[in-house]
Design a protein around this motif. Sequence first.
Motif, PDB file in Angstrom:
ATOM      1  N   GLN A  98      33.856  22.175  56.030  1.00 44.84           N
ATOM      2  CA  GLN A  98      34.343  23.544  56.258  1.00 44.84           C
ATOM      3  C   GLN A  98      34.703  24.248  54.950  1.00 44.84           C
ATOM      4  N   LEU A  99      34.199  25.439  54.799  1.00 45.93           N
ATOM      5  CA  LEU A  99      34.582  26.285  53.659  1.00 45.93           C
ATOM      6  C   LEU A  99      35.247  27.534  54.238  1.00 45.93           C
ATOM      7  N   GLY A 100      34.466  28.517  54.595  1.00 46.64           N
ATOM      8  CA  GLY A 100      35.033  29.711  55.244  1.00 46.64           C
ATOM      9  C   GLY A 100      35.477  30.772  54.258  1.00 46.64           C
ATOM     10  N   ASP A 101      35.875  31.932  54.795  1.00 46.61           N
ATOM     11  CA  ASP A 101      36.360  33.031  53.958  1.00 46.61           C
ATOM     12  C   ASP A 101      37.722  32.644  53.391  1.00 46.61           C
ATOM     13  N   GLY A 102      37.696  32.069  52.211  1.00 43.50           N
ATOM     14  CA  GLY A 102      38.944  31.614  51.597  1.00 43.50           C
ATOM     15  C   GLY A 102      39.697  32.739  50.912  1.00 43.50           C
ATOM     16  N   ARG A 103      38.978  33.803  50.621  1.00 45.46           N
ATOM     17  CA  ARG A 103      39.657  34.945  49.989  1.00 45.46           C
ATOM     18  C   ARG A 103      38.996  36.259  50.362  1.00 45.46           C
ATOM     19  N   ALA A 104      38.213  36.213  51.421  1.00 42.83           N
ATOM     20  CA  ALA A 104      37.591  37.446  51.893  1.00 42.83           C
ATOM     21  C   ALA A 104      38.194  37.739  53.250  1.00 42.83           C
ATOM     22  N   SER A 130      41.431  28.851  52.797  1.00 43.58           N
ATOM     23  CA  SER A 130      41.613  28.920  51.339  1.00 43.58           C
ATOM     24  C   SER A 130      41.623  27.549  50.662  1.00 43.58           C
ATOM     25  N   ARG A 131      41.685  26.490  51.459  1.00 46.10           N
ATOM     26  CA  ARG A 131      41.726  25.119  50.923  1.00 46.10           C
ATOM     27  C   ARG A 131      42.771  25.010  49.817  1.00 46.10           C
ATOM     28  N   THR A 132      42.371  24.639  48.584  1.00 47.56           N
ATOM     29  CA  THR A 132      43.416  24.446  47.563  1.00 47.56           C
ATOM     30  C   THR A 132      43.605  25.676  46.681  1.00 47.56           C
ATOM     31  N   ALA A 133      42.900  26.757  46.991  1.00 44.67           N
ATOM     32  CA  ALA A 133      42.936  27.916  46.088  1.00 44.67           C
ATOM     33  C   ALA A 133      43.861  29.023  46.609  1.00 44.67           C
ATOM     34  N   ASP A 134      43.955  30.116  45.840  1.00 43.04           N
ATOM     35  CA  ASP A 134      45.004  31.110  46.115  1.00 43.04           C
ATOM     36  C   ASP A 134      44.577  32.336  46.914  1.00 43.04           C
ATOM     37  N   GLY A 135      43.285  32.434  47.207  1.00 39.98           N
ATOM     38  CA  GLY A 135      42.835  33.590  47.998  1.00 39.98           C
ATOM     39  C   GLY A 135      42.687  34.864  47.181  1.00 39.98           C
ATOM     40  N   LEU A 136      42.833  34.761  45.880  1.00 38.88           N
ATOM     41  CA  LEU A 136      42.815  35.971  45.045  1.00 38.88           C
ATOM     42  C   LEU A 136      41.568  36.037  44.173  1.00 38.88           C
ATOM     43  N   ALA A 137      41.349  37.196  43.585  1.00 37.44           N
ATOM     44  CA  ALA A 137      40.228  37.380  42.658  1.00 37.44           C
ATOM     45  C   ALA A 137      40.757  38.082  41.414  1.00 37.44           C
ATOM     46  N   LEU A 173      46.452  33.199  38.052  1.00 40.52           N
ATOM     47  CA  LEU A 173      46.237  32.129  37.067  1.00 40.52           C
ATOM     48  C   LEU A 173      44.824  31.550  37.203  1.00 40.52           C
ATOM     49  N   ARG A 174      44.083  31.528  36.088  1.00 38.33           N
ATOM     50  CA  ARG A 174      42.721  30.987  36.133  1.00 38.33           C
ATOM     51  C   ARG A 174      42.420  30.159  34.872  1.00 38.33           C
ATOM     52  N   ASP A 175      41.648  29.093  35.083  1.00 42.10           N
ATOM     53  CA  ASP A 175      41.195  28.275  33.971  1.00 42.10           C
ATOM     54  C   ASP A 175      39.694  28.553  33.806  1.00 42.10           C
ATOM     55  N   THR A 268      24.413  26.924  50.426  1.00 42.42           N
ATOM     56  CA  THR A 268      24.042  27.546  51.706  1.00 42.42           C
ATOM     57  C   THR A 268      25.147  28.454  52.239  1.00 42.42           C
ATOM     58  N   ASP A 269      26.356  28.314  51.728  1.00 43.60           N
ATOM     59  CA  ASP A 269      27.417  29.250  52.131  1.00 43.60           C
ATOM     60  C   ASP A 269      27.270  30.581  51.392  1.00 43.60           C
ATOM     61  N   ASN A 270      26.347  30.632  50.442  1.00 42.94           N
ATOM     62  CA  ASN A 270      26.096  31.884  49.731  1.00 42.94           C
ATOM     63  C   ASN A 270      24.726  32.459  50.072  1.00 42.94           C
ATOM     64  N   MET A 271      24.175  32.033  51.189  1.00 42.80           N
ATOM     65  CA  MET A 271      22.873  32.538  51.627  1.00 42.80           C
ATOM     66  C   MET A 271      23.090  33.390  52.869  1.00 42.80           C
ATOM     67  N   ILE A 278      24.245  37.787  48.053  1.00 40.32           N
ATOM     68  CA  ILE A 278      25.661  37.778  48.428  1.00 40.32           C
ATOM     69  C   ILE A 278      26.437  36.862  47.482  1.00 40.32           C
ATOM     70  N   ASP A 279      27.703  37.183  47.282  1.00 41.76           N
ATOM     71  CA  ASP A 279      28.607  36.384  46.454  1.00 41.76           C
ATOM     72  C   ASP A 279      28.195  36.354  44.986  1.00 41.76           C
ATOM     73  N   TYR A 280      28.535  37.419  44.306  1.00 45.73           N
ATOM     74  CA  TYR A 280      28.237  37.528  42.885  1.00 45.73           C
ATOM     75  C   TYR A 280      29.294  36.780  42.086  1.00 45.73           C
TER      76      TYR A 280
HETATM   77  P1  AMP Z   1      32.035  30.455  46.100  1.00 45.48           P
HETATM   78  O1  AMP Z   1      31.577  29.342  45.235  1.00 45.48           O
HETATM   79  O2  AMP Z   1      32.728  31.579  45.391  1.00 45.48           O
HETATM   80  O3  AMP Z   1      30.964  30.955  47.008  1.00 45.48           O
HETATM   81  O4  AMP Z   1      33.190  29.862  47.048  1.00 45.48           O
HETATM   82  C1  AMP Z   1      33.047  28.714  47.809  1.00 45.48           C
HETATM   83  C2  AMP Z   1      34.199  28.608  48.775  1.00 45.48           C
HETATM   84  O5  AMP Z   1      35.435  28.605  48.068  1.00 45.48           O
HETATM   85  C3  AMP Z   1      34.288  29.737  49.784  1.00 45.48           C
HETATM   86  O6  AMP Z   1      34.743  29.188  50.982  1.00 45.48           O
HETATM   87  C4  AMP Z   1      35.327  30.649  49.179  1.00 45.48           C
HETATM   88  O7  AMP Z   1      35.977  31.425  50.137  1.00 45.48           O
HETATM   89  C5  AMP Z   1      36.280  29.654  48.538  1.00 45.48           C
HETATM   90  N1  AMP Z   1      37.006  30.235  47.402  1.00 45.48           N
HETATM   91  C6  AMP Z   1      36.533  30.569  46.186  1.00 45.48           C
HETATM   92  N2  AMP Z   1      37.505  31.069  45.409  1.00 45.48           N
HETATM   93  C7  AMP Z   1      38.634  31.063  46.153  1.00 45.48           C
HETATM   94  C8  AMP Z   1      39.992  31.459  45.915  1.00 45.48           C
HETATM   95  N3  AMP Z   1      40.391  31.954  44.755  1.00 45.48           N
HETATM   96  N4  AMP Z   1      40.871  31.283  46.930  1.00 45.48           N
HETATM   97  C9  AMP Z   1      40.490  30.775  48.110  1.00 45.48           C
HETATM   98  N5  AMP Z   1      39.259  30.376  48.389  1.00 45.48           N
HETATM   99  C10 AMP Z   1      38.324  30.516  47.421  1.00 45.48           C
END
Ligand code: AMP
Length: 521
Positions: A98-104, A130-137, A173-175, A268-271, A278-280
């Motif tokens: 599962q991935l999903g809209d983690g920040r969309a 959002s799994r382990t990430a922050d949902g932000l850009a 915060l980003r690395d 395939t989550d970006n197709m 999609i997903d630049y």
């Molecule tokens: P991507 O490689 O950008 O297509 O992202 C792959 C997966 O990670 C997708 O499910 C995204 O929603 C999730 N994702 C990427 N960046 C973040 C973020 N900053 N916070 C939460 N989820 C993210």
Amino acid sequence: MKFELQDTFTKALPQDPILENSRRQVSGACFSLVAPKKTAQPELIHTSKEMASELGIPDEELKSTSFLEVFTGNKVGENSRPYAMCYGGHQFGNWAGQLGDGRAINLGEKVQNNKRWTLQLKGAGETPYSRTADGLAVLRSSIREYLCSEAMFHLGVPTTRALSIALTGDQVLRDVLYNGNPDYEKGAIVTRVAPSFLRFGNYEIFSSRQDYKTLTTLVDYTIKELFPEIENTNKEGYIQLFKTVAQRTLAMIIHWQRVGFVHGVMNTDNMSILGLTIDYGPYGWLEGYDDNWTPNTTDRQHKRYRYGNQPNIGLWNLYQLANALYPLIEEAEPFEEILEQYKKDYALKYLEMMKAKIGLYSNDENDAELLGTLEENLQLIETDMTLFFRNLNLISKNDSTEKALSKIEIAFYTIAEFKEDTLEKWKAWFNLYLKRLQQEHLNDAERVVKMNTTNPKYVLRNYMAQMAIDKADEKDYSLVDELYMLLKKPYDEQPEFEKWFVKRPEWARNKVGCSMLSCSS
Ligand code: AMP
Ligand code: MG
């Protein structure tokens, strides 16, 4: 701002019954309702007037407080039920679950002039996915997405669009290099727009869980809402759907090859199921023509998503979609036929496209060889793809070999490396090319008009986006606007912008953001 949203997605498809915004596996549902995060100090940087007018948003609305509030997630419109989609995906060749809209976060659908558009905020806070990430850009990646998706649209490449880009006022915060040196960057939100953001991964997730009931509901919805030309939601209709997706995917990738766009993360989550770019993320534009080039540092070792491999990866991804849809059909043959057809169509369409790039519209049995040699020659020494193909429009059928060669000379990066042998190869090629041009029915002027609709003069070179980002970081958005204006007419001469019709400057050769990009965004 009056903004009628009418949602087919949340109405027709199963909803996650849990309303709590906590990270988890979501089963049996296509989406979870989730509110965007409030932002500290939203500030609009740029809006796409073209996209706004498609959506029926008048110019003056773009400056209104309610526009700012809605498109930075601070206010949810009256009839909007924001949601995040559940999807999975194959990442770099492996099933990732599962991935999903983690920040969309999707706001809903707007119908305008009989077209249905889904509006989505990217970077609007965490969701159950959002799994382990922050949902932000961050601002950096948001500018890249905003400018590139609109540029691709104007290039005639199927793509998701962008309506606006705004700062959130929050720090993120980003690395960037994944080397243990994280830093704070400005947070931003892009409002993305597309008829639908459904991806291959939306179907794969239910198939992988053997939840064929939800899979069928989603596939039927897809046909009814997004592929109205398909009449049946039965096995026949499903096969037709797969066939159409395969054709659209191929058409999109041929366009990428034409303009020198390298997506960078063709998981395939970006197709897109609609065959939209999609997903630049860590995408890039070929400067030196190079089959092996990938902008994505994460992919540096295997180069799975390199320029020359994009058509193969499109096919690989279609195999994954075929596997996901197979349980609804239980016959392998129709899938195999479509996948075989992709290969045949690719060979034909790629040749046709490359021929058009060099202004050949009739047929000659040696055309494939002529183009094969051209591709080899382009990689002898670093040769700028955009400059080379665009400047072919200067060549006349009656030019001498030397004269023709001199017209594309500016495309070579390191003329010092030009060995006698290289020169001979180019001369031999131009010799054949000029002879071949003689067979064309069009005269020089007519040919140029056609070539100029195939070979863009201006693309969003990697360093150009980076320059706009560096300025925007200092609150100067003039370059975002300049590039936006420039890239609205990529095939036009635009003499006032001639300074962008140049090779990548030397300083950008090995600079982060220009030649090296990571998924950190
Ligand atoms: P991507 O490689 O950008 O297509 O992202 C792959 C997966 O990670 C997708 O499910 C995204 O929603 C999730 N994702 C990427 N960046 C973040 C973020 N900053 N916070 C939460 N989820 C993210
Ligand atoms: Mg993605």
